[in-house]
Design a protein around this motif. Structure first.
Motif, short mmCIF file in Angstrom:
data_model
loop_
_atom_site.label_atom_id
_atom_site.label_comp_id
_atom_site.label_asym_id
_atom_site.label_seq_id
_atom_site.Cartn_x
_atom_site.Cartn_y
_atom_site.Cartn_z
N GLU A 83 0.83 -1.22 0.00
CA GLU A 83 0.00 0.00 0.00
C GLU A 83 0.86 1.26 0.00
O GLU A 83 0.61 2.19 -0.77
CB GLU A 83 -0.95 0.00 1.20
CG GLU A 83 -2.15 -0.90 1.03
CD GLU A 83 -3.36 -0.43 1.83
OE1 GLU A 83 -3.40 0.75 2.23
OE2 GLU A 83 -4.26 -1.25 2.04
N ILE A 84 1.84 1.30 0.88
CA ILE A 84 2.68 2.50 0.97
C ILE A 84 3.37 2.77 -0.36
O ILE A 84 3.39 3.91 -0.85
CB ILE A 84 3.71 2.36 2.11
CG1 ILE A 84 2.98 2.37 3.46
CG2 ILE A 84 4.73 3.50 2.05
CD1 ILE A 84 3.88 2.09 4.65
N GLN A 85 3.94 1.73 -0.96
CA GLN A 85 4.65 1.90 -2.23
C GLN A 85 3.71 2.40 -3.33
O GLN A 85 4.04 3.33 -4.07
CB GLN A 85 5.30 0.59 -2.63
CG GLN A 85 6.31 0.74 -3.75
CD GLN A 85 7.47 1.65 -3.35
OE1 GLN A 85 8.11 1.43 -2.32
NE2 GLN A 85 7.73 2.68 -4.14
N LEU A 86 2.53 1.80 -3.42
CA LEU A 86 1.58 2.19 -4.47
C LEU A 86 1.05 3.60 -4.25
O LEU A 86 0.85 4.35 -5.22
CB LEU A 86 0.42 1.19 -4.51
CG LEU A 86 0.77 -0.20 -5.08
CD1 LEU A 86 -0.41 -1.15 -4.92
CD2 LEU A 86 1.20 -0.10 -6.54
N LEU A 87 0.83 4.00 -3.00
CA LEU A 87 0.33 5.34 -2.72
C LEU A 87 1.39 6.40 -3.03
O LEU A 87 1.06 7.49 -3.49
CB LEU A 87 -0.14 5.43 -1.26
CG LEU A 87 -1.36 4.57 -0.92
CD1 LEU A 87 -1.60 4.55 0.58
CD2 LEU A 87 -2.60 5.06 -1.65
N LEU A 88 2.64 6.08 -2.79
CA LEU A 88 3.72 7.00 -3.15
C LEU A 88 3.85 7.10 -4.67
O LEU A 88 3.99 8.20 -5.22
CB LEU A 88 5.04 6.53 -2.54
CG LEU A 88 5.20 6.71 -1.03
CD1 LEU A 88 6.46 6.01 -0.53
CD2 LEU A 88 5.22 8.19 -0.64
N GLU A 89 3.76 5.98 -5.33
CA GLU A 89 3.85 5.98 -6.79
C GLU A 89 2.69 6.74 -7.43
O GLU A 89 2.84 7.34 -8.50
CB GLU A 89 3.88 4.55 -7.31
CG GLU A 89 5.18 3.81 -6.99
CD GLU A 89 5.13 2.35 -7.38
OE1 GLU A 89 4.08 1.90 -7.92
OE2 GLU A 89 6.13 1.65 -7.16
N ALA A 90 1.53 6.74 -6.75
CA ALA A 90 0.36 7.45 -7.29
C ALA A 90 0.51 8.96 -7.19
O ALA A 90 -0.21 9.69 -7.87
CB ALA A 90 -0.90 7.00 -6.55
N GLY A 91 1.42 9.42 -6.34
CA GLY A 91 1.63 10.87 -6.23
C GLY A 91 1.58 11.44 -4.83
O GLY A 91 1.68 12.66 -4.66
N SER A 92 1.45 10.59 -3.82
CA SER A 92 1.50 11.10 -2.44
C SER A 92 2.91 11.58 -2.13
O SER A 92 3.89 10.91 -2.47
CB SER A 92 1.13 9.99 -1.45
OG SER A 92 -0.17 9.53 -1.69
N GLU A 93 2.99 12.72 -1.48
CA GLU A 93 4.31 13.22 -1.09
C GLU A 93 4.84 12.51 0.15
O GLU A 93 6.04 12.32 0.30
CB GLU A 93 4.25 14.73 -0.89
CG GLU A 93 3.84 15.46 -2.16
CD GLU A 93 4.17 16.94 -2.15
OE1 GLU A 93 5.06 17.36 -1.38
OE2 GLU A 93 3.52 17.67 -2.91
N LYS A 95 10.01 9.41 3.37
CA LYS A 95 8.69 9.54 2.77
C LYS A 95 7.58 9.05 3.70
O LYS A 95 6.40 9.08 3.33
CB LYS A 95 8.64 8.76 1.45
CG LYS A 95 9.47 9.37 0.34
CD LYS A 95 8.89 10.72 -0.05
CE LYS A 95 9.59 11.31 -1.27
NZ LYS A 95 8.97 12.60 -1.66
N ILE A 96 7.95 8.58 4.88
CA ILE A 96 6.97 8.06 5.83
C ILE A 96 6.88 9.00 7.03
O ILE A 96 7.90 9.45 7.56
CB ILE A 96 7.34 6.66 6.32
CG1 ILE A 96 7.50 5.70 5.14
CG2 ILE A 96 6.29 6.13 7.30
CD1 ILE A 96 7.99 4.31 5.54
N ILE A 97 5.65 9.30 7.44
CA ILE A 97 5.41 10.04 8.68
C ILE A 97 4.85 9.05 9.68
O ILE A 97 3.75 8.51 9.49
CB ILE A 97 4.44 11.21 8.48
CG1 ILE A 97 5.00 12.22 7.48
CG2 ILE A 97 4.14 11.90 9.81
CD1 ILE A 97 4.03 13.34 7.10
N PHE A 98 5.60 8.75 10.73
CA PHE A 98 5.19 7.79 11.73
C PHE A 98 4.38 8.51 12.82
O PHE A 98 4.90 9.42 13.49
CB PHE A 98 6.40 7.11 12.37
CG PHE A 98 7.25 6.36 11.40
CD1 PHE A 98 6.96 5.04 11.06
CD2 PHE A 98 8.36 6.96 10.80
CE1 PHE A 98 7.74 4.34 10.15
CE2 PHE A 98 9.15 6.26 9.90
CZ PHE A 98 8.85 4.95 9.57
N GLU A 99 3.11 8.14 12.98
CA GLU A 99 2.33 8.74 14.06
C GLU A 99 2.91 8.28 15.40
O GLU A 99 3.01 7.08 15.66
CB GLU A 99 0.86 8.37 13.94
CG GLU A 99 0.19 9.07 12.77
CD GLU A 99 -1.32 9.05 12.80
OE1 GLU A 99 -1.93 9.93 12.17
OE2 GLU A 99 -1.90 8.16 13.46
#
Length: 255
Positions: free
Chosen positions: A151-161, A198-202
């Motif tokens: 999920e993380i990889q695909l969401l980044l590839e889709a354009g998430s910063e 590229k990850i924000i850890f809550e």
């Protein structure tokens, strides 16, 4: 006067080493005082849950954050509420009218299909800086590590910063066990396979924050930070707390 040898922190308009606060109803008077002293320690401000919709003087608050070069955005719950009621077009207009340039695409409450989120991100990135979120607020819903990675990889590839890893403001779901313990194996796999910048850890508590600082480095991106904790967090990042006392620059291999 700088005379101590401390881990090097990113500064200015940071793209990593982010401190992302959660504003769950800070009054304007208190906010002005806090930002006057600590604005350089805050990068992003989330108007928590769906509270933006009922926040008095919301436009004034947003402008205050922007005056201090802090990026404001609305919590993912408001996005999900609008998605659920088929009001995303109205929501987009609402954000533009407020001058908000960042948008969160999440599925913490609703089960929005991954492909739908990818399509939304692909559209929204034309008008906004997109932050996606992975993980459920329901501690009974566990994702396999392979699902997190995909999920993380695909969401980044889709354009998430950036992609946020769900942890709630209580630190009891998503990347945490219900008791609040960090899912260490998950975190190790995430940072091994995906750029942690590229990850924000809550990480809503000092205990959670210290784990990520020690595991990843002083410039780890941390979210859901309480606004009154930003100075303590900055001290932790700089090795000025007992638990991070021996944090040295040469030990910070990742960040």
């Amino acid at each position: 006067m700088d005379f101590l040898s401390l881990p090097k922190r990113t500064t200015g308009n940071r793209v990593y080493g982010l401190t992302c606060i959660a504003d769950f109803g800070t009054s304007m008077g208190e906010l002005r005082n806090i930002l006057a002293d600590f604005h350089t320690m805050i990068d992003i401000a989330k108007i928590g849950i769906g509270s933006a919709y009922v926040t008095p003087n919301l436009r004034t608050k947003i402008n205050l954050y922007k005056e201090h070069e802090i990026k404001p955005y609305c919590g993912g719950t408001l996005f999900e509420k609008c998605y659920y009621q088929n009001k995303l077009n109205e929501y987009i207009h609402y954000l533009h009218d407020l001058g908000i340039e960042w948008i969160e695409v999440s599925n913490g409450t609703l089960d929005i299909p991954l492909q739908t989120r990818i399509e939304l991100i692909s559209q929204l990135k034309e008008s906004f800086h997109v932050i996606a979120e992975v993980g459920s607020k329901d501690c009974r819903k566990e994702m396999r590590i392979s699902e997190w990675l995909e999920e993380i990889q695909l969401l980044l590839e889709a354009g998430s910063e950036y992609v946020i890893t769900e942890g709630r403001d209580s630190g009891t779901s998503g990347i945490y066990e219900e008791c609040g313990t960090v899912r260490c194996e998950l975190i190790h796999e995430l940072i091994k396979n995906i750029d942690p910048k590229k990850i924000i850890f809550e990480a809503p508590t000092p205990k959670h924050q210290m784990y990520f600082i020690k595991e990843i480095g002083p410039n780890v991106n941390l979210g859901n930070v309480k606004i009154n904790d930003v100075l303590m967090l900055e001290a932790q990042r700089c090795g000025l707390r007992s638990e991070t006392f021996y944090l040295e620059e040469h030990e910070c291999n990742l960040l």
